[in-house]
Enzyme design. Structure first.
Site, mmCIF file in Angstrom:
data_model
loop_
_atom_site.group_PDB
_atom_site.id
_atom_site.type_symbol
_atom_site.label_atom_id
_atom_site.label_comp_id
_atom_site.label_asym_id
_atom_site.label_seq_id
_atom_site.Cartn_x
_atom_site.Cartn_y
_atom_site.Cartn_z
ATOM 1 C CG HIS A 59 19.729 49.930 73.289
ATOM 2 N ND1 HIS A 59 18.594 49.735 73.512
ATOM 3 C CD2 HIS A 59 19.705 50.879 72.864
ATOM 4 C CE1 HIS A 59 18.084 50.392 72.612
ATOM 5 N NE2 HIS A 59 19.016 51.096 72.356
ATOM 6 C CE1 TYR B 192 14.029 51.230 70.278
ATOM 7 C CE2 TYR B 192 14.587 49.368 68.744
ATOM 8 C CZ TYR B 192 14.886 50.558 69.462
ATOM 9 O OH TYR B 192 15.966 51.118 68.985
#
Length: 325
Positions: A133, A48
């Site tokens: 992830h 992010y």
């Protein structure tokens, strides 16, 4: 499942300038608003904003009592310097300079190095939950190397819980079935718009005692407004016309029953018995307060769910507040 996450968590992709820039002060106020609203679970990742979300979140939580909140980050994308990219914008949706690049790395060493870097950016001694992830294109390494490395860290007490997060329900199902993860984070695959996780993944989570964390509850933004319109994102791109039409149909039924599409989206996602938490992102304090108010409100009327089923907009076997529609 070893951690209590609370009903609502804050997804922190927006702190990494998802779609567009926000400043440091807005990021700090957003996290503070979540805390004031009772949120005690915060989720971030190196992905992010190429580490920007982690840095901002770490700065924002520094004044909170460490024992009173749960923080998760992720492994699988390791950040490496890319000085030649400093003049370019990141190509994966974040309004940040591309002065680092993401390297897929699900090795045990990569897991440890990625976590160490995350701790440095966060300014914390530990994180509570670490998630593998987006492993769907790297399943052998994720299952055989990344997960055992995280399980060892959990056994050593370095982290309190481990899990996996993805948009692919089938990859999550493999982890829920074949490993001892504590949580799976389901991004966009169990929402009012679509429920493929209902078939095998969520039943497996129930059977194995794995906590399901529902992220992407607004399908990247399409369900976040009362009246969906062109230009809203779905899967981080402009929503196709067929998907937009379905969102508009959902919104129309919600309006007939005196509720809103975002309110119904949050209430629906939270209703499945396997769900441990619903995680919603926000780009400013007002969005945080709105989402928290929706999560705390009485659920929409039960007639709403029956009408959605009758109009072919919701599966009849989907759990809803108060039971099955």
């Amino acid at each position: 499942m070893t951690l209590a996450l609370g009903r609502l968590g804050l997804g922190c992709a927006q702190l990494g300038n998802l779609y567009h820039e926000i400043d440091d002060a807005t990021a700090a106020r957003t996290v503070a608003a979540a805390w004031d609203a009772g949120v005690r679970y915060f989720d971030t990742a190196p992905h992010y904003g190429l580490g920007l979300s982690e840095r901002r979140l770490g700065a924002a939580v520094r004044t909170f009592p460490r024992a009173e909140y749960v923080l998760s980050t992720k492994v699988g994308r390791r950040l490496v310097p890319d000085p030649g990219g400093a003049g370019r914008r990141d190509s994966e949706g974040f309004a940040v300079p591309a002065d680092q690049r993401r390297v897929w790395d699900f090795t045990a060493d990569g897991v440890r190095r990625t976590l160490d870097s995350s701790l440095a950016r966060l300014g914390l001694d530990w994180v509570d939950l670490v998630l593998v992830h987006d492993p769907e294109d790297h399943m052998p390494a994720a299952l055989d190397e990344a997960y055992p490395a995280l399980a060892e860290l959990r056994a050593q007490g370095v982290v309190r819980a481990v899990g996996v997060g993805s948009k692919r329900w089938d990859a999550l199902h493999r982890f829920a079935r074949d490993t001892d993860v504590d949580f799976v984070m389901i991004a966009g695959r169990y929402t009012l718009l679509e429920q493929p996780a209902l078939d095998t993944l969520l039943p497996e989570c129930e059977r194995r005692g794995v906590g399901a964390v529902i992220a992407g509850v607004f399908n990247s933004g399409l369900l976040a407004e009362d009246r969906p319109h062109e230009g809203l994102p779905y899967e981080y791109e402009a929503a196709p016309s067929t998907v937009l039409d379905r969102a508009r149909a959902l919104a129309a039924v919600c309006a007939r029953h005196g509720t809103s599409l975002p309110a119904a989206a949050i209430a629906f996602a939270a209703a499945h018995p396997a769900v441990a938490c619903v995680v919603v992102g926000a780009q400013d304090p007002d969005q945080v307060r709105r989402n928290a108010a929706l999560a705390d409100a009485d659920p929409p009327p039960k007639e709403l769910w029956a009408d959605l089923v009758a109009e072919g907009l919701l599966r009849p076997d989907a759990p809803v507040p108060g039971g099955v529609a």
